[in-house]
Design a protein around this motif. Structure first.
Motif, PDB file in Angstrom:
ATOM      1  N   ARG A   1      -5.230   8.215   2.888  1.00 28.21           N
ATOM      2  CA  ARG A   1      -6.657   8.230   2.525  1.00 28.21           C
ATOM      3  C   ARG A   1      -7.469   7.387   3.514  1.00 28.21           C
ATOM      4  O   ARG A   1      -8.559   7.776   3.939  1.00 28.21           O
ATOM      5  CB  ARG A   1      -6.854   7.695   1.107  1.00 28.21           C
TER       6      ARG A   1
ATOM      7  N   MET B   1       0.855  -1.205   0.000  1.00 26.87           N
ATOM      8  CA  MET B   1       0.000   0.000   0.000  1.00 26.87           C
ATOM      9  C   MET B   1       0.885   1.248   0.000  1.00 26.87           C
ATOM     10  O   MET B   1       1.844   1.321   0.753  1.00 26.87           O
ATOM     11  CB  MET B   1      -0.900  -0.019   1.242  1.00 26.87           C
TER      12      MET B   1
ATOM     13  N   ASP C   1      -2.306   5.978  -0.031  1.00 30.48           N
ATOM     14  CA  ASP C   1      -3.447   5.128   0.348  1.00 30.48           C
ATOM     15  C   ASP C   1      -3.564   5.008   1.867  1.00 30.48           C
ATOM     16  O   ASP C   1      -4.673   4.950   2.409  1.00 30.48           O
ATOM     17  CB  ASP C   1      -3.313   3.737  -0.286  1.00 30.48           C
TER      18      ASP C   1
END
Lengths: 100, 349
Positions: free
Chosen positions: B8, B1, B5
């Motif tokens: 987020r 990841m 991300d």
């Protein structure tokens, strides 16, 4: 310094002073005005305000700086730090209270 | 990841992070209050179960550690970032008043942290409602675990001190239950970017710039009403007046630590910290500006970066309109969230 920028800074400083005065005199924040940094958090352990103080703060912002919230949704983002209150007053307050 | 991300997830759901950048100490003994009061920069008026962010300063009033101090009956927990555990213990033992009965021990256990607008809900699912419903800056003990509600991201945040023998079981529970929350694993750089976006102090970055709480805008974390390590130097700096102050800024093009800031041809400061905000879609930076220019809301400054002048706009912190402001444990859940009804992350007053 560019005159327009100088006027903006002067206006921002005067509103900052008024917000500090509100916090000390109306909200009883036990700090000297110069200890209240512009980006100090208002709630929690920042300056120690609580939900009851939030109402008094909005009332004082309106009476002292002519701030009228255009809609309820702005109250939370506007009441996070001293500087967000200054931003609020610059955007939605009287324009005649800081020239003299 | 990717880190984007991770961020987020932290801003919209939940992220789990290791807590090995935080040291947990326990200060005990009849003189625990007196000893800590002599080194912690804030007033120690805390009720049992409460915690407060403050600083440990060195004798020159520069931050040595970024701390939360928590009162546990007549003892205290100290959650600290910055120095190593050994440096922290040595700092305290050297500066505690002579003859005061106070011991410093590292807490048993391993720290995990959970962050995000629905962190409270995942905490409730895994650890129970007593943890999920903790008020901000409070802690709760259960058996050998201690759960602190704090955080430095602007979202709901929990530091969880878990007995080391149980850490893998608890971590696996979070991963299993977290699947329904789209749980992400967050790295320290992701936590630090979120802290920057929300105006939280970072001891590893601006905290190592040799500045005092005056320039760092951290006077709300210190007391001028008592004597402690660094207090005399801090008062002297205050009387002399700070010549510079930190201000947050945003930029459309990259800016880097150390870049100089200009108003026309006049140098007025430099960039202390910067990072790209995937949430705002622009660069965010912490500047150190000469005091007359250290104000939010100015779009006339420029940064000299990579051989060119780049416009920059100063702004008020926090720079994110956090989802956690609008998510209530009494009314919301991740499963029934309605993204369309959430206010924007960037809101102009």
């Amino acid at each position: 310094m560019n005159p327009e920028l100088a006027r903006y800074i002067q206006r921002r400083e005067r509103i900052l002073d008024k917000v500090r005065t509100i916090l000390v005199e109306r909200l009883h924040v036990s700090r000297a005005p110069d200890e209240i940094d512009p980006d100090a958090p208002l709630f929690g352990t920042g300056l120690g305000l609580d939900s009851v103080d939030a109402v008094e703060l909005l009332v004082s912002m309106e009476s002292e700086l002519g701030v009228k919230l255009p809609h309820e949704g702005l109250s939370r983002p506007a009441m996070r730090t001293v500087n967000t209150l200054v931003d609020l007053a610059l955007a939605h307050g009287r324009t005649d209270d800081v020239d003299g | 990841m990717s880190m984007d991300d991770e961020i987020r997830a932290l801003r919209t759901s939940v992220a789990l992070a290791a807590g090995d950048h935080v040291t947990c100490l326990r200060i005990e003994g009849e003189g625990a209050y007196e000893a800590l009061d002599h080194v912690v920069a804030c007033d120690l008026f805390l009720q049992d179960g409460q915690m407060r962010p403050s600083l440990l300063l060195d004798e020159e009033a520069r931050p040595f550690a970024d701390i939360h101090v928590a009162r546990d009956d007549e003892s205290f927990f100290l959650l600290a970032e910055g120095p190593s555990p050994e440096e922290l213990v040595a700092f305290l033992e050297k500066r505690f008043p002579v003859g005061v009965d106070a011991t410093v021990e590292r807490c048993d256990g391993t720290l995990l942290s959970l962050h995000g607008p629905y962190a409270w809900e995942l905490c409730t699912a895994v650890l129970g409602p007593d943890v999920g419903s903790l008020p901000y800056l409070a802690f709760y003990r259960a058996d050998d675990a201690v759960f602190f509600r704090s955080g430095k991201t602007g979202e709901y945040g929990y530091d969880l001190l878990i007995p080391t023998g149980e850490i893998e079981t608890v971590r696996e529970s979070f991963l299993r239950e977290g699947a329904a929350f789209d749980l992400a694993l967050a790295s320290l750089p992701a936590l630090e970017q979120c802290a920057l976006e929300n105006g939280f102090f970072n001891i590893r970055r601006e905290g190592r710039a040799g500045l005092s709480p005056l320039e760092l805008g951290l006077q709300w974390r210190v007391s001028y009403r008592k004597e402690y390590v660094g207090s005399a130097a801090l008062r002297a700096r205050r009387e002399a007046g700070a010549k510079a102050r930190v201000v947050w800024a945003v930029a459309g093009a990259p800016v880097a630590e150390g870049d100089e800031v200009f108003l026309d041809e006049r140098r007025i400061g430099h960039v202390l910290v910067s990072g790209f905000s995937v949430i705002r879609g622009e660069w965010v930076a912490l500047l150190l500006l000469d005091r007359p220019h250290a104000h939010a809301g100015i779009d006339r400054y420029e940064v000299q970066s990579a051989g060119e002048r780049r416009p920059i706009r100063t702004v008020s912190a926090p720079l994110i309109n956090n989802r956690s402001l609008y998510v209530s444990p009494q009314r919301h859940s991740y499963r029934h969230r309605d993204e369309a009804r959430m206010p924007p992350f960037v809101l102009s007053l």
